[in-house]
Design a protein around this motif. Sequence first.
Motif, PDB file in Angstrom:
ATOM      1  N   TRP A 196     114.566  10.296 -15.968  1.00 25.77           N
ATOM      2  CA  TRP A 196     114.023  10.077 -14.622  1.00 25.77           C
ATOM      3  C   TRP A 196     114.774  10.897 -13.587  1.00 25.77           C
ATOM      4  O   TRP A 196     114.176  11.429 -12.650  1.00 25.77           O
ATOM      5  CB  TRP A 196     114.070   8.588 -14.277  1.00 25.77           C
ATOM      6  CG  TRP A 196     113.091   7.786 -15.069  1.00 25.77           C
ATOM      7  CD1 TRP A 196     111.895   8.202 -15.576  1.00 25.77           C
ATOM      8  CD2 TRP A 196     113.211   6.410 -15.455  1.00 25.77           C
ATOM      9  NE1 TRP A 196     111.270   7.187 -16.259  1.00 25.77           N
ATOM     10  CE2 TRP A 196     112.058   6.079 -16.199  1.00 25.77           C
ATOM     11  CE3 TRP A 196     114.191   5.434 -15.247  1.00 25.77           C
ATOM     12  CZ2 TRP A 196     111.853   4.808 -16.724  1.00 25.77           C
ATOM     13  CZ3 TRP A 196     113.990   4.166 -15.773  1.00 25.77           C
ATOM     14  CH2 TRP A 196     112.830   3.851 -16.504  1.00 25.77           C
ATOM     15  N   GLY A 197     116.102  10.983 -13.741  1.00 25.03           N
ATOM     16  CA  GLY A 197     116.864  11.814 -12.816  1.00 25.03           C
ATOM     17  C   GLY A 197     116.456  13.273 -12.897  1.00 25.03           C
ATOM     18  O   GLY A 197     116.344  13.962 -11.879  1.00 25.03           O
ATOM     19  N   VAL A 222     112.711  18.353 -11.492  1.00 24.35           N
ATOM     20  CA  VAL A 222     111.594  19.163 -11.985  1.00 24.35           C
ATOM     21  C   VAL A 222     110.383  19.033 -11.071  1.00 24.35           C
ATOM     22  O   VAL A 222     109.706  20.025 -10.751  1.00 24.35           O
ATOM     23  CB  VAL A 222     111.236  18.735 -13.427  1.00 24.35           C
ATOM     24  CG1 VAL A 222     109.961  19.435 -13.892  1.00 24.35           C
ATOM     25  CG2 VAL A 222     112.389  19.052 -14.374  1.00 24.35           C
ATOM     26  N   THR A 223     110.103  17.816 -10.616  1.00 25.54           N
ATOM     27  CA  THR A 223     108.959  17.599  -9.732  1.00 25.54           C
ATOM     28  C   THR A 223     109.107  18.373  -8.432  1.00 25.54           C
ATOM     29  O   THR A 223     108.157  19.031  -7.969  1.00 25.54           O
ATOM     30  CB  THR A 223     108.806  16.098  -9.427  1.00 25.54           C
ATOM     31  OG1 THR A 223     108.574  15.397 -10.648  1.00 25.54           O
ATOM     32  CG2 THR A 223     107.634  15.850  -8.483  1.00 25.54           C
ATOM     33  N   SER A 224     110.283  18.306  -7.825  1.00 28.25           N
ATOM     34  CA  SER A 224     110.482  18.963  -6.528  1.00 28.25           C
ATOM     35  C   SER A 224     110.461  20.482  -6.634  1.00 28.25           C
ATOM     36  O   SER A 224     110.169  21.167  -5.650  1.00 28.25           O
ATOM     37  CB  SER A 224     111.804  18.506  -5.909  1.00 28.25           C
ATOM     38  OG  SER A 224     112.903  18.904  -6.717  1.00 28.25           O
ATOM     39  N   PRO A 235     101.031  13.952  -4.158  1.00 27.08           N
ATOM     40  CA  PRO A 235     101.835  12.975  -4.918  1.00 27.08           C
ATOM     41  C   PRO A 235     101.000  12.037  -5.773  1.00 27.08           C
ATOM     42  O   PRO A 235     101.432  11.656  -6.865  1.00 27.08           O
ATOM     43  CB  PRO A 235     102.583  12.204  -3.826  1.00 27.08           C
ATOM     44  CG  PRO A 235     101.750  12.359  -2.601  1.00 27.08           C
ATOM     45  CD  PRO A 235     101.155  13.720  -2.696  1.00 27.08           C
ATOM     46  N   LEU A 236      99.813  11.675  -5.307  1.00 28.22           N
ATOM     47  CA  LEU A 236      98.979  10.762  -6.082  1.00 28.22           C
ATOM     48  C   LEU A 236      98.470  11.437  -7.350  1.00 28.22           C
ATOM     49  O   LEU A 236      98.503  10.847  -8.440  1.00 28.22           O
ATOM     50  CB  LEU A 236      97.809  10.268  -5.229  1.00 28.22           C
ATOM     51  CG  LEU A 236      98.184   9.253  -4.145  1.00 28.22           C
ATOM     52  CD1 LEU A 236      97.040   9.085  -3.157  1.00 28.22           C
ATOM     53  CD2 LEU A 236      98.547   7.922  -4.770  1.00 28.22           C
ATOM     54  N   TRP A 237      98.004  12.678  -7.212  1.00 30.34           N
ATOM     55  CA  TRP A 237      97.557  13.406  -8.392  1.00 30.34           C
ATOM     56  C   TRP A 237      98.722  13.670  -9.339  1.00 30.34           C
ATOM     57  O   TRP A 237      98.580  13.596 -10.567  1.00 30.34           O
ATOM     58  CB  TRP A 237      96.888  14.726  -7.990  1.00 30.34           C
ATOM     59  CG  TRP A 237      95.437  14.607  -7.697  1.00 30.34           C
ATOM     60  CD1 TRP A 237      94.823  14.741  -6.488  1.00 30.34           C
ATOM     61  CD2 TRP A 237      94.412  14.305  -8.634  1.00 30.34           C
ATOM     62  NE1 TRP A 237      93.478  14.531  -6.608  1.00 30.34           N
ATOM     63  CE2 TRP A 237      93.188  14.266  -7.920  1.00 30.34           C
ATOM     64  CE3 TRP A 237      94.392  14.048 -10.007  1.00 30.34           C
ATOM     65  CZ2 TRP A 237      91.970  14.002  -8.524  1.00 30.34           C
ATOM     66  CZ3 TRP A 237      93.175  13.778 -10.620  1.00 30.34           C
ATOM     67  CH2 TRP A 237      91.990  13.757  -9.877  1.00 30.34           C
ATOM     68  N   GLY A 238      99.898  13.964  -8.768  1.00 29.08           N
ATOM     69  CA  GLY A 238     101.062  14.180  -9.607  1.00 29.08           C
ATOM     70  C   GLY A 238     101.426  12.950 -10.406  1.00 29.08           C
ATOM     71  O   GLY A 238     101.775  13.036 -11.594  1.00 29.08           O
ATOM     72  N   TRP A 292     102.455  23.827 -14.825  1.00 29.86           N
ATOM     73  CA  TRP A 292     102.061  23.191 -16.085  1.00 29.86           C
ATOM     74  C   TRP A 292     103.275  22.852 -16.950  1.00 29.86           C
ATOM     75  O   TRP A 292     103.318  21.807 -17.600  1.00 29.86           O
ATOM     76  CB  TRP A 292     101.104  24.098 -16.860  1.00 29.86           C
ATOM     77  CG  TRP A 292      99.707  24.073 -16.329  1.00 29.86           C
ATOM     78  CD1 TRP A 292      99.061  25.075 -15.658  1.00 29.86           C
ATOM     79  CD2 TRP A 292      98.787  22.980 -16.404  1.00 29.86           C
ATOM     80  NE1 TRP A 292      97.797  24.671 -15.304  1.00 29.86           N
ATOM     81  CE2 TRP A 292      97.591  23.393 -15.759  1.00 29.86           C
ATOM     82  CE3 TRP A 292      98.833  21.705 -16.942  1.00 29.86           C
ATOM     83  CZ2 TRP A 292      96.477  22.575 -15.635  1.00 29.86           C
ATOM     84  CZ3 TRP A 292      97.721  20.880 -16.826  1.00 29.86           C
ATOM     85  CH2 TRP A 292      96.563  21.314 -16.188  1.00 29.86           C
ATOM     86  N   ALA A 293     104.276  23.737 -16.933  1.00 26.31           N
ATOM     87  CA  ALA A 293     105.504  23.458 -17.689  1.00 26.31           C
ATOM     88  C   ALA A 293     106.226  22.247 -17.115  1.00 26.31           C
ATOM     89  O   ALA A 293     106.722  21.382 -17.857  1.00 26.31           O
ATOM     90  CB  ALA A 293     106.425  24.675 -17.666  1.00 26.31           C
ATOM     91  N   GLY A 294     106.279  22.172 -15.788  1.00 29.17           N
ATOM     92  CA  GLY A 294     106.903  21.014 -15.157  1.00 29.17           C
ATOM     93  C   GLY A 294     106.152  19.733 -15.446  1.00 29.17           C
ATOM     94  O   GLY A 294     106.762  18.681 -15.711  1.00 29.17           O
ATOM     95  N   LEU A 295     104.809  19.810 -15.411  1.00 33.42           N
ATOM     96  CA  LEU A 295     104.007  18.624 -15.708  1.00 33.42           C
ATOM     97  C   LEU A 295     104.203  18.181 -17.149  1.00 33.42           C
ATOM     98  O   LEU A 295     104.257  16.973 -17.439  1.00 33.42           O
ATOM     99  CB  LEU A 295     102.524  18.921 -15.445  1.00 33.42           C
ATOM    100  CG  LEU A 295     101.556  17.753 -15.659  1.00 33.42           C
ATOM    101  CD1 LEU A 295     101.892  16.594 -14.731  1.00 33.42           C
ATOM    102  CD2 LEU A 295     100.107  18.204 -15.441  1.00 33.42           C
ATOM    103  N   ALA A 296     104.322  19.141 -18.075  1.00 33.11           N
ATOM    104  CA  ALA A 296     104.563  18.795 -19.479  1.00 33.11           C
ATOM    105  C   ALA A 296     105.894  18.056 -19.629  1.00 33.11           C
ATOM    106  O   ALA A 296     105.988  17.074 -20.378  1.00 33.11           O
ATOM    107  CB  ALA A 296     104.553  20.055 -20.343  1.00 33.11           C
ATOM    108  N   PHE A 297     106.903  18.491 -18.890  1.00 33.45           N
ATOM    109  CA  PHE A 297     108.211  17.828 -18.991  1.00 33.45           C
ATOM    110  C   PHE A 297     108.137  16.404 -18.451  1.00 33.45           C
ATOM    111  O   PHE A 297     108.601  15.465 -19.118  1.00 33.45           O
ATOM    112  CB  PHE A 297     109.268  18.617 -18.222  1.00 33.45           C
ATOM    113  CG  PHE A 297     110.609  17.921 -18.200  1.00 33.45           C
ATOM    114  CD1 PHE A 297     111.511  18.116 -19.231  1.00 33.45           C
ATOM    115  CD2 PHE A 297     110.955  17.060 -17.164  1.00 33.45           C
ATOM    116  CE1 PHE A 297     112.743  17.461 -19.229  1.00 33.45           C
ATOM    117  CE2 PHE A 297     112.173  16.403 -17.154  1.00 33.45           C
ATOM    118  CZ  PHE A 297     113.071  16.597 -18.186  1.00 33.45           C
TER     119      PHE A 297
END
Length: 304
Positions: free
Chosen positions: A18-19, A24-26, A34-37, A207-212
Amino acid sequence: MEVNWRAVLITAIAPIAWGATYYVTSHTLPAESPLWGSAARALPAGLILLAIARSRPHGRQEWFRTALLGALNVGGFFLLLYIAAQLLPTSVASSIMAASPLVLAAFAWAILGQRPAARVIAGAVIGILGVLLLVAGGTGAIDGWGVAASVTGLASSSLGYVLTRRWGGTAKPVIASAWQLLFGGAILLVVALAVEGAPPVLDGTGWAGLAFVTLIGTAAANVAWFYGLEHLPAGAVGVIGLLNPVTGVLLGVLAGGETLEPAQIAGILLVLTGIALGQLQLNRRRARLSRSRRRSPRPARGGA
């Protein structure tokens, strides 16, 4: 009898993931959606875990409980966390969320009858002081709505985790995580369509960040967290959760080129001390139980 370090290490996967997810998100995902994320993070993770579990709730009561837990642990928590992140400086949001060990222990006491041990509470307080040192350099105005969102999200997730244990959802962490992510993700999807409209367009980095965040920060982390709730006292699990802000700070140093002040180094050491103190209480309690069992006379066997 020694501490169940296997359970401690597995549980630690969750706050560390989570940390890392915050970082990665930012740095890879669009901040304006944020809602779609949140929905894109929850739904695929739920589908992946469902393919592994290949099971579902049974009966109206179990379906209702799963839907409620999904709303608390995923839908409400993810949404409120994003709102807090948008309205509050990181230091303030982290300080509020650092109270999770005490809130989780309080809900566990009220609902499960798990009275928090003195060492667990002491470990939580020491760890929270460490987090405050970690984020002491943060600045920015404090938004009342952001504080309310952060506190409500903290209460929502803590209540959801304790209810998950009370209702036996943690006995099968993969199944519990799968369906809670699906229900919570569905709620987020509906709200995202209504509020943010069409989903954002992602590039390769996105996409790489979303996969993580989907595979590691959500699927693996949720299973690890529920595993901890099943095998460790809720208060001890909450103290382990303090690894979350520590991970965020260390990633800022290792990947973001930030520097650690002496106060932040002291804060990390305090957090680790608090976690160790909470687990030592677990060690002593198990040792006393083991000695009590050895001293108890065995029932006599019936003769012929």
